[in-house]
Design a protein around this motif. Structure first.
Motif, PDB file in Angstrom:
ATOM      1  N   LYS A 219      -0.878  -4.273   0.015  1.00 36.33           N
ATOM      2  CA  LYS A 219      -1.694  -4.528  -1.170  1.00 36.33           C
ATOM      3  C   LYS A 219      -2.090  -3.243  -1.865  1.00 36.33           C
ATOM      4  N   ALA A 220      -2.245  -2.174  -1.079  1.00 38.38           N
ATOM      5  CA  ALA A 220      -2.641  -0.888  -1.666  1.00 38.38           C
ATOM      6  C   ALA A 220      -1.575  -0.333  -2.598  1.00 38.38           C
ATOM      7  N   GLU A 221      -0.309  -0.750  -2.439  1.00 37.09           N
ATOM      8  CA  GLU A 221       0.762  -0.263  -3.307  1.00 37.09           C
ATOM      9  C   GLU A 221       0.810  -0.988  -4.647  1.00 37.09           C
ATOM     10  N   THR A 223      -1.501  -2.126  -7.440  1.00 41.88           N
ATOM     11  CA  THR A 223      -2.806  -2.152  -8.088  1.00 41.88           C
ATOM     12  C   THR A 223      -2.749  -3.107  -9.285  1.00 41.88           C
ATOM     13  N   GLY A 224      -3.602  -4.093  -9.263  1.00 40.91           N
ATOM     14  CA  GLY A 224      -3.559  -5.097 -10.319  1.00 40.91           C
ATOM     15  C   GLY A 224      -2.863  -6.352  -9.836  1.00 40.91           C
ATOM     16  N   ARG A 248       4.102  -5.267 -11.601  1.00 36.80           N
ATOM     17  CA  ARG A 248       2.818  -5.905 -11.877  1.00 36.80           C
ATOM     18  C   ARG A 248       2.904  -6.674 -13.190  1.00 36.80           C
TER      19      ARG A 248
END
Length: 379
Positions: A219-221, A223-224, A248
């Protein structure tokens, strides 16, 4: 009298013999062709029916948990004779299959147990989105069949920065008041399912089905909001991106139907009138976007909506020509009074006609002057 008594006893013995013989047949020890055991020892009573008081005598070590072994009948009989068990009926059995029952915990079950223990704790989300990796690469785990309880976490440690976990579980055991203890260590990271590029994509390329694959990424990779595969197909990227990059929602846009400086078809529509002319886009736009376009005939800048590839539609209310005074004064009309008609012909001329030369403008204005002065001469 004595003879009568002896005859009676003899008759009773004759009647009793078949019943006794039947009892002896039923009680005969009989070897089984296949057996299942739950303990770590195979006993006489496991191998033989009607073993009697010898049933609890241990004979062999059980196979490994969840496995099956074979015992030759000759070997079994030799071991039984050593334990003073004789007269066993074997029939036509050549070997005995011995299976040890077990409770199997597959790797997926263990991952689910760890994820459930961490769910909505330590800043993590749903268990379904937590990816677990064990330190020792644990495969399927077999426990004694008596371990029938659920995996109950009793101690949980987690480091949010490194993703490291150390979790202890207990399982209730039917044969032992003390529960079985298990401990696992490894890493647990919250992931999201996201569309990932399978090749390098330029800004102007439209995304196709072969360009996108779904993967789980930390999830940290991402963003959004992560983009789904269906949402990306047919779209364009806001910037060039390399293969393997997660997409994204903010990275994709509708495809540009009109590019800046592109020659476009300008469609002018008012009730009852449909005209087309050539224009040049001053800015890029996707379908439904409002952009500025230059009319190549009148050299006027218009505002229109992109309605197709290389196509801009200018509605009557959006063009830059001044509206007749009758329209501006509609707010002062009475309720039942209709507004004056709009001079659509003049609007069209302003849109599509080529500007007149200065000489033509002067000639066009002379009749207007003469018309305005004619009443003065009559006076």
């Amino acid at each position: 009298m004595i003879r009568t008594t002896l005859a009676t006893i003899s008759a009773l013995l004759v009647l009793a013999l078949p019943a006794r013989a039947a009892d002896d047949f039923i009680a005969t020890p009989t070897l089984r062709a296949s057996i299942t055991v739950t303990s770590d020892v195979v006993r006489v009573g496991d191998l033989i029916d009607n073993a009697g008081s010898a049933a609890l005598i241990p004979l062999y070590r059980s196979p490994d948990l969840g496995t099956t072994g074979a015992l030759p009948v000759a070997q079994v009989l030799a071991v039984l004779r050593a334990k003073q068990v004789i007269g066993v009926m074997t029939g036509d059995i050549k070997e005995v299959q011995v299976t040890r029952l077990a409770r199997t915990l597959v790797n997926k079950d263990l991952e689910t147990a760890v994820a459930s223990a961490l769910e909505r704790r330590f800043g993590l989300g749903d268990a379904a989105n937590i990816t677990v990796t064990f330190d020792r690469g644990i495969a399927d785990m077999r426990l004694d069949a008596s371990n029938t309880g659920v995996l109950q976490p009793v101690a949980t440690r987690y480091d949010a920065r490194s993703g490291r976990f150390d979790i202890a579980f207990e399982i209730n055991n039917d044969n032992n008041p003390a529960p079985t203890k298990l401990r696992f260590t490894g890493t647990a990271i919250e992931t999201v399912e996201v569309a990932v590029l399978t090749r390098d994509i330029d800004r102007v390329d439209l995304l196709k089905a072969s360009d996108v694959a779904m993967e789980r990424r930390p999830k940290a990779e991402v963003t959004g909001e992560a983009a789904s595969r269906d949402r990306t197909l047919g779209m364009q990227l806001r910037r060039p991106m390399r293969a393997g990059t997660p997409i994204r929602v903010a990275d994709i846009v509708k495809p540009d139907f009109v590019q800046r400086d592109q020659n476009v078809t300008v469609i002018y529509q008012v009730p009852g009138i449909y005209l087309t002319t050539r224009g040049k886009a001053i800015e890029s736009g996707a379908e439904g976007d409002t952009i500025s376009v230059l009319n190549l005939q009148t050299k006027r800048t218009l505002s229109g909506v992109v309605t197709g590839r290389g196509q801009v539609t200018v509605q009557g209310a959006s063009q830059a020509a001044p509206m007749p005074a009758a329209v501006e004064q509609t707010s002062s009309l009475k309720r039942d009074e209709a507004p004056a008609p709009v001079d659509t012909a003049a609007l069209v001329r302003n849109l599509v006609q080529t500007p007149a030369s200065p000489a033509q403008i002067a000639q066009a204005q002379i009749p207007q002057v003469r018309v305005s002065q004619a009443p003065a001469k009559s006076e």
